[in-house]
Scaffold this motif. Structure first.
Motif, short mmCIF file in Angstrom:
data_model
loop_
_atom_site.label_atom_id
_atom_site.label_comp_id
_atom_site.label_asym_id
_atom_site.label_seq_id
_atom_site.Cartn_x
_atom_site.Cartn_y
_atom_site.Cartn_z
N ALA B 50 40.22 23.48 20.66
CA ALA B 50 41.18 22.96 21.65
C ALA B 50 41.29 23.93 22.82
O ALA B 50 41.39 23.50 23.99
CB ALA B 50 42.54 22.75 20.99
N SER B 51 41.26 25.23 22.53
CA SER B 51 41.41 26.19 23.64
C SER B 51 40.18 26.18 24.54
O SER B 51 40.28 26.24 25.75
CB SER B 51 41.68 27.59 23.09
OG SER B 51 40.52 28.07 22.47
N ALA B 132 45.83 22.65 17.24
CA ALA B 132 45.60 22.08 18.57
C ALA B 132 46.69 22.54 19.54
O ALA B 132 46.40 22.94 20.67
CB ALA B 132 45.56 20.55 18.48
N THR B 133 47.95 22.50 19.09
CA THR B 133 49.06 22.91 19.95
C THR B 133 48.90 24.39 20.34
O THR B 133 49.05 24.76 21.50
CB THR B 133 50.40 22.73 19.21
OG1 THR B 133 50.35 21.50 18.51
CG2 THR B 133 51.55 22.70 20.19
N GLY B 137 48.11 25.50 24.06
CA GLY B 137 49.21 26.30 24.64
C GLY B 137 48.73 27.63 25.18
O GLY B 137 48.96 27.97 26.34
N LEU B 138 48.01 28.36 24.34
CA LEU B 138 47.54 29.70 24.75
C LEU B 138 46.60 29.61 25.95
O LEU B 138 46.72 30.38 26.91
CB LEU B 138 46.85 30.40 23.57
CG LEU B 138 47.78 30.89 22.45
CD1 LEU B 138 46.97 31.55 21.34
CD2 LEU B 138 48.82 31.86 23.00
N SER B 139 45.67 28.65 25.89
CA SER B 139 44.71 28.53 26.98
C SER B 139 45.40 28.11 28.27
O SER B 139 45.02 28.52 29.36
CB SER B 139 43.64 27.49 26.65
OG SER B 139 42.98 27.89 25.50
N ILE B 158 43.89 16.50 25.02
CA ILE B 158 43.10 17.44 24.20
C ILE B 158 43.79 17.67 22.86
O ILE B 158 43.14 17.68 21.81
CB ILE B 158 42.91 18.78 24.95
CG1 ILE B 158 42.06 18.56 26.20
CG2 ILE B 158 42.27 19.82 24.04
CD1 ILE B 158 42.01 19.74 27.13
N THR B 159 45.12 17.84 22.90
CA THR B 159 45.86 18.06 21.65
C THR B 159 45.64 16.89 20.69
O THR B 159 45.32 17.08 19.51
CB THR B 159 47.37 18.20 21.93
OG1 THR B 159 47.54 19.14 22.98
CG2 THR B 159 48.12 18.66 20.70
N LEU B 160 45.81 15.68 21.20
CA LEU B 160 45.64 14.50 20.35
C LEU B 160 44.21 14.40 19.83
O LEU B 160 43.99 14.20 18.63
CB LEU B 160 45.99 13.22 21.13
CG LEU B 160 47.49 12.96 21.29
CD1 LEU B 160 47.72 11.68 22.08
CD2 LEU B 160 48.14 12.85 19.91
#
Lengths: 248, 194
Positions: B50-51, B132-133, B137-139, B158-160
């Motif tokens: 995800a990131s 994913a969150t 989030g971090l990215s 992207i999260t979904l």
């Protein structure tokens, strides 16, 4: 087949005909069982003896519908196991046969009571009825007060008692006990044997047990001796006692 | 005690849904730490993917050329899939004996698969969503710090997407060995030593 059934007036619960089991193929093939024909009667207490590697466990698995023979047939309640579908086999295991293992094999994530009720739920018993019978069975094996404990919180003997209660859940005709005292100390083992014998008498359930425990042989009605994948000798209780005295 | 009803009729009723559900929940609750580790493994894999996906979008808003980032995303996805599959295969194969035992108690093959399906769905959904969150989030924070902007809708997408990928992989990786174990003769499943 039909003739032999008529000839035998005793109630046959399990019959094997020329059962053979081969593991592997070609050169590496191992023949664990090599043509075993036997009959097991309703209500008897039968011990299957033999050194490890003799095919004892294999025969045991065949009788219990846990494995299918390579050749020959196994009849449980006159039904050929080989002809059953996976679902019918599950039904047979659920209703007709109760299993007890050397390593107890309780479901570690469930409590004692849940372990006993699980087979009843598989049989479609309503939950409250299953729970009631589960408690009855735990009381019967003397563990009613520990119903909410998980297997890790019980001693080996207690776990085996739960396993015995579980094996009785759906009123089986046959209980298969694979070295039930193998992981227990002498005294606890004796208690388990006494309990099995009691159930055998009171509930008229057929007990088939693979063992090399001599305490077990004393209570058996008959003893099958397995050697090199064959049924070497069938001994009745009287013969066993006589030979035991001769040896002593 | 009553006689068993109609023994000769070989029709097996599958137990109601809650029996499988309770078994799955009990398995997660009691083996909490083992399952937590599996779940963290899934989460980390998905977080990585995800990131990378989020960074790709951030990068493309600056440079327009994201071929390099696409490669990185593809690689991260591959790594994450292998990681998730490995975690699940391990956690199912150490339970072959339990499968053999449940078979002896009269469970149908489909009941066994159902329990593993439910467990994997719960583990996969929580692990993947958390991962994913975390990853997005971090990215997103990193992208903002370097002056790039990522739309909220993209983050959500992207999260979904990552959650769904993680869940599907988890379920597949758990159910495949469970089906294999359920189909084995019970004796063979009981013999398996891990």
């Amino acid at each position: 087949m039909e003739n032999s059934r008529e000839a035998n007036t005793q109630d046959v619960v399990v019959r094997t005909v020329d059962v053979a089991k081969q593991y592997g193929e070609g050169e590496a093939a191992v023949r664990a069982l090599n043509g075993v024909t036997c009959e097991i009667y309703g209500g008897e207490y039968l011990s299957i003896m033999g050194p490890s590697g003799s095919g004892k466990s294999t025969l045991f698995n065949m009788i219990g519908g846990l494995d299918k023979p390579s050749e020959g047939s196994v009849f449980v309640n006159s039904v050929d196991i080989a002809e059953l579908t996976a679902r019918e086999l599950a039904f047979l295991r659920c209703h007709t046969i109760g299993y007890i293992f050397q390593t107890f094999n309780l479901i570690t994530v469930r409590t004692a009571l849940e372990n006993v009720t699980l087979p009843m739920l598989f049989a479609g018993t309503p939950p409250d009825e299953a729970e009631e019978r589960g408690m009855e069975l735990l009381d019967l094996v003397g563990l009613g007060h520990r119903y909410h404990h998980r297997p890790t919180e019980l001693s080996g003997g207690q776990q085996q008692r739960v396993a015995i209660a579980r094996s009785l859940a759906n009123h089986p005709r046959i209980i298969l006990a694979d070295e039930p005292t193998g992981n227990l100390d002498l005294k606890t083992g004796q208690e388990i044997i006494d309990l099995l014998r009691l159930l055998n008498r009171d509930q008229n359930v057929t007990i088939i047990s693979a063992t090399h425990d001599h305490k077990m042989l004393d209570v058996s009605d008959r003893i099958f001796h397995i050697r090199d994948g064959k049924l070497a000798k069938i001994e009745t209780k009287e013969e066993a006692i006589a030979s035991g005295h001769a040896a002593a | 005690m009553s006689e068993p009803s109609a023994r000769a009729q070989f029709k097996n009723v599958d137990p109601p849904f809650w029996v499988a559900w309770n078994q799955a929940l009990a398995s997660i609750r009691v083996r909490f730490f083992r399952q937590l580790i599996t779940s963290v493994g899934i989460a980390l894999g998905i977080a990585f993917y995800a990131s990378m996906q989020t960074l790709r979008i951030a990068e493309s808003s600056l440079t327009k050329d994201d071929t390099k980032m696409q490669w990185l995303v593809a690689t991260s996805l591959l790594m994450c899939l292998v990681g998730v599959t490995n975690s699940m295969l391990m956690s199912v194969s150490e339970r072959f004996r339990e499968i053999g035992t449940i078979k002896c108690l009269g469970a149908s093959d489909s009941f066994i698969v159902r329990v593993f399906f439910l467990e994997a769905t719960i583990l996969g959904a929580t692990g993947s969503f958390a991962g994913a969150t975390l990853g997005v989030g971090l990215s997103w924070i990193a992208a903002r710090a370097s002056g790039a902007d990522v739309a909220f809708a993209d983050c959500l997408g992207i999260t979904l997407g990552a959650t769904v990928i993680g869940m599907v992989m988890t379920v597949l990786a758990a159910v495949a060995p469970a089906i294999q174990a359920a189909k084995m003769p019970a004796a063979a499943a009981l013999r398996v030593e891990v």
